[in-house]
Design a protein around this motif. Structure first.
Motif, short mmCIF file in Angstrom:
data_model
loop_
_atom_site.label_atom_id
_atom_site.label_comp_id
_atom_site.label_asym_id
_atom_site.label_seq_id
_atom_site.Cartn_x
_atom_site.Cartn_y
_atom_site.Cartn_z
N GLY A 98 -12.18 11.45 17.00
CA GLY A 98 -11.26 11.79 18.07
C GLY A 98 -11.90 12.55 19.23
O GLY A 98 -13.12 12.59 19.39
N THR A 99 -11.04 13.14 20.04
CA THR A 99 -11.50 13.96 21.16
C THR A 99 -12.33 15.14 20.66
O THR A 99 -13.26 15.59 21.33
N SER A 100 -12.02 15.63 19.46
CA SER A 100 -12.72 16.80 18.92
C SER A 100 -14.22 16.57 18.83
O SER A 100 -15.01 17.49 19.05
N ALA A 101 -14.63 15.35 18.50
CA ALA A 101 -16.06 15.05 18.34
C ALA A 101 -16.81 15.12 19.67
O ALA A 101 -18.03 15.27 19.68
N GLU A 156 0.84 -1.19 0.00
CA GLU A 156 0.00 0.00 0.00
C GLU A 156 0.88 1.23 0.00
O GLU A 156 1.88 1.30 0.70
N SER A 157 0.48 2.22 -0.78
CA SER A 157 1.25 3.44 -0.85
C SER A 157 0.32 4.63 -1.06
O SER A 157 -0.59 4.57 -1.90
N TYR A 158 0.55 5.67 -0.28
CA TYR A 158 -0.23 6.91 -0.37
C TYR A 158 0.74 8.08 -0.37
O TYR A 158 1.87 7.99 0.12
N ASP A 159 0.28 9.20 -0.91
CA ASP A 159 1.09 10.41 -0.81
C ASP A 159 1.25 10.83 0.64
O ASP A 159 2.32 11.27 1.06
N LEU A 160 0.18 10.69 1.41
CA LEU A 160 0.15 11.15 2.81
C LEU A 160 -0.60 10.15 3.67
O LEU A 160 -1.69 9.69 3.29
N VAL A 161 -0.03 9.82 4.81
CA VAL A 161 -0.72 9.04 5.83
C VAL A 161 -0.92 9.95 7.04
O VAL A 161 0.04 10.54 7.54
N VAL A 162 -2.17 10.08 7.48
CA VAL A 162 -2.52 10.87 8.65
C VAL A 162 -2.83 9.90 9.79
O VAL A 162 -3.65 8.99 9.62
N VAL A 163 -2.22 10.12 10.93
CA VAL A 163 -2.45 9.28 12.11
C VAL A 163 -3.33 10.05 13.08
O VAL A 163 -2.92 11.06 13.64
N GLY A 164 -4.57 9.59 13.25
CA GLY A 164 -5.52 10.26 14.13
C GLY A 164 -6.61 10.94 13.34
O GLY A 164 -6.37 11.51 12.27
N SER A 165 -7.85 10.88 13.86
CA SER A 165 -9.01 11.35 13.09
C SER A 165 -9.74 12.52 13.75
O SER A 165 -10.89 12.77 13.42
N GLY A 166 -9.08 13.22 14.69
CA GLY A 166 -9.70 14.40 15.28
C GLY A 166 -9.61 15.60 14.34
O GLY A 166 -9.36 15.46 13.13
N ALA A 167 -9.80 16.79 14.88
CA ALA A 167 -9.87 17.99 14.05
C ALA A 167 -8.58 18.23 13.27
O ALA A 167 -8.62 18.62 12.10
N ALA A 168 -7.42 18.01 13.90
CA ALA A 168 -6.14 18.21 13.21
C ALA A 168 -5.99 17.24 12.05
O ALA A 168 -5.63 17.62 10.93
#
Length: 578
Positions: free
Chosen positions: A43-46, A5-17
């Motif tokens: 995340g905590t944001s929700a 699997e390959s992506y341009d960007l991997v984001v860890v965490g699904s809160g507001a940031a």
């Protein structure tokens, strides 16, 4: 652990940031994957109030400016911060807010005073909120977004927006009709009631995250749940991917241009609290989702040589423990952010002495608890003491006003364990282990202050922020009411938190820095995973989510620029980010 699997960007965490980093990156043409260790996203944001502190936002006509904002921040920030990072925030936060607005998200100005109203250039129009969101617009993702806590619902069922919260919590004029409308809206929604007890109306932080994820999913971004970050992959001295685990199966995902760590702080990791906080407190007192933010992404960053900053403090908020009515032997945490400053009450340490303006911002209330604990050893927890008038009108953490939770309905095992009651101040003092004569004197002083309207000790009720949460039926000071109507009550107040202020040290471009203040190639951090741009300061409502979304936005743009998807920044932005 080979990768396919390959992506341009991997984001860890699904809160507001993380949501903003994913959304902005996808909007700029990058392929993005969000990994989230929890079984629900948001995340905590929700679970938060969903407010963003964005000075000079330009969403409505006003005379705010960067210069006025810096005047205010320079007056209230207690210690050094990275000036270039702070300047980048002031430059990019309004741009981020404009981007949100351009998507059709109903973002607007909230009349919420900055937390330090006595400071020069303090205002009441720098906080932003979004309007309610209709949950089923998320389609199949509707039940998978993290749900609001019961503290933002009536009877654990009917969701409240900010205005409804204030109406019901203070029993303002028309509060009964407010509740009737909420009740009718919920039960008349027959289609949703057939599917779930969850209110389809998302408010506060849930509304913010609902709107963001509507657009994240529309861009084709995958949010992979139950997927925990185990470690970062280094290749040729740069971060090239992540190792994750899914129910015990470990595998690697390549990130061609970057990894954004947006997985929250470390407030649920007792070992890290003990290492970093001057008074550690207990993980259990945190008001963020239970056992969620354990600092895995922070630890992963440390393993690849990252530096940290501002790890000595959390985003403090007073909390109170109470049993869960529907689950024997389990307790839940209730915020008491505004309860501690209502009239007809006083907060005291275990010596029976006041230590703070109780109506101050909740972060400063927590700072005062920490300082008093270090000074006296008799705080954390402290006590909120109140009389029958308070009990009739206001909540005390999870103890609802008498009209909703009369004394006769409180389970017998709660008395003298979670809530204390006595017919005199002396008797109450005996029950909570506080010197009776000292507590009597403290209460007598408060009664005198209530008559004059002036608190000579701490200035309670002497500014617009304090007064916002008072009772305007109480004269001459809406935050000072006499404590003289039996029975008298007390609840223990803990030094809880909304997360941690410190984390990985990141620069003005959200790049994670190593021990020599050099960027670790391809590694970014935003939200509580990174140090706050304000240091140990909470300037106003939304001082967490505003920077979280801003630096998620900044990180996405920097990655897109390196990937050739975005032109070089204008000169002003170069100045801010240099």
């Amino acid at each position: 652990m080979s990768t396919n699997e390959s992506y341009d960007l991997v984001v860890v965490g699904s809160g507001a940031a993380g949501a903003m980093a994913a959304l902005r990156a996808a909007h700029l043409g990058l392929s993005v994957l969000v990994v989230e260790k929890a079984r629900k996203f948001g995340g905590t944001s929700a679970t938060s109030g969903g407010v963003l502190w964005v000075p000079n936002h330009q969403l409505a006509p006003n005379d705010d400016s960067r210069e006025k904002t810096m005047t205010y921040l320079n007056a209230v920030m207690p210690g050094p911060v990275q000036n270039d990072r702070l300047q980048a925030y002031l430059d990019k936060a309004p741009e981020m807010a404009q981007f949100v607005k351009s998507l059709g998200i109903p973002i607007s100005v909230a009349a919420w005073p900055d937390y330090y109203q006595a400071a020069p250039s303090a205002r009441a129009d720098r906080s932003l909120i979004v309007d309610t969101f209709d949950g089923p617009q998320l389609g199949a993702y509707f039940p998978l977004m993290r749900e609001q806590y019961n503290r933002f619902k009536v009877f654990g069922r009917y969701t409240m927006d900010v205005m409804q919260f204030f109406s019901l919590s203070t029993r303002a004029k028309g509060w009964v009709m407010t509740f009737i409308k909420m009740f009718w809206r919920y039960w008349s929604d027959l289609a949703t009631r057939k599917l779930t007890a969850r209110d389809r109306r998302f408010t506060m932080g849930a509304a913010l995250m609902g709107w963001l994820y509507k657009h994240v999913f529309a861009k084709g971004v995958e949010v992979r749940l139950d997927t925990r970050l185990d470690e970062l992959v280094l290749s040729d001295n740069k971060v090239s991917g992540v190792v994750v685990s899914h129910f015990g199966r470990r595998y690697t995902i390549e990130a061609r241009y970057g990894v954004v760590l947006a997985a929250g702080g470390f407030e649920w990791n007792q070992e890290l609290r003990d290492r970093y906080f001057p008074v550690p407190g207990l993980t259990r007192h945190s008001s963020t989702p239970e056992d969620a933010n354990r600092g895995e992404a922070l630890i992963a960053g440390l393993k690849v040589g990252a530096a940290t900053e501002h790890t000595e403090s959390g985003w403090w908020i007073p909390t109170m423990q109470m049993p869960m009515a529907s689950a024997s032997n389990f307790e839940e945490i209730h915020q008491a952010a505004f309860d501690v400053g209502r009239p007809h009450s006083v907060a005291v340490n275990r010596l029976g002495l006041r230590f703070v303006d109780e109506a101050t911002g909740y972060d400063d209330f927590g700072k005062a608890m920490v300082a008093d604990q270090l000074k006296t050893g008799a705080n954390m927890p402290c006590w909120l003491v109140f009389d029958a008038t308070f009990r009739e009108k206001f909540s005390a953490g999870g103890i609802m006003p008498n009209i909703l939770m009369p004394d006769r309905k409180i389970p017998p095992d709660w008395w003298d364990h979670y809530i204390f009651r006595a017919d005199s101040i002396e008797a109450l003092a005996g029950k909570i282990g506080v010197p009776a004569e000292t507590l009597k004197k403290t209460v007598a002083n408060m009664n005198g202050y209530a008559k004059t309207g002036v608190d000579p000790e701490f200035g309670r009720g002497g500014n617009a922020y304090d007064q916002m949460f008072g009772d305007w039926n109480v004269k001459p000071n809406p935050c000072l009411g006499s404590i003289d109507k039996a029975p008298y009550y007390a609840v223990a107040i803990n030094c809880g938190d909304l997360g941690t202020k410190g984390g990985l040290k990141a620069d003005a471009r959200a790049r994670v820095l190593d021990q020599n203040n050099q960027p670790i190639p391809n590694l970014y951090a935003a939200g509580n995973n990174a140090g706050s741009p304000f240091g140990n300061c909470y300037p106003g409502a939304g001082g967490t989510i505003g920077p979280a979304m801003t630096f998620g936005y900044v990180a996405a743009e920097d990655i897109a620029r390196r990937a050739g998807k975005l032109a070089a920044p204008a000169a002003a932005s170069v100045r801010a980010a240099a």
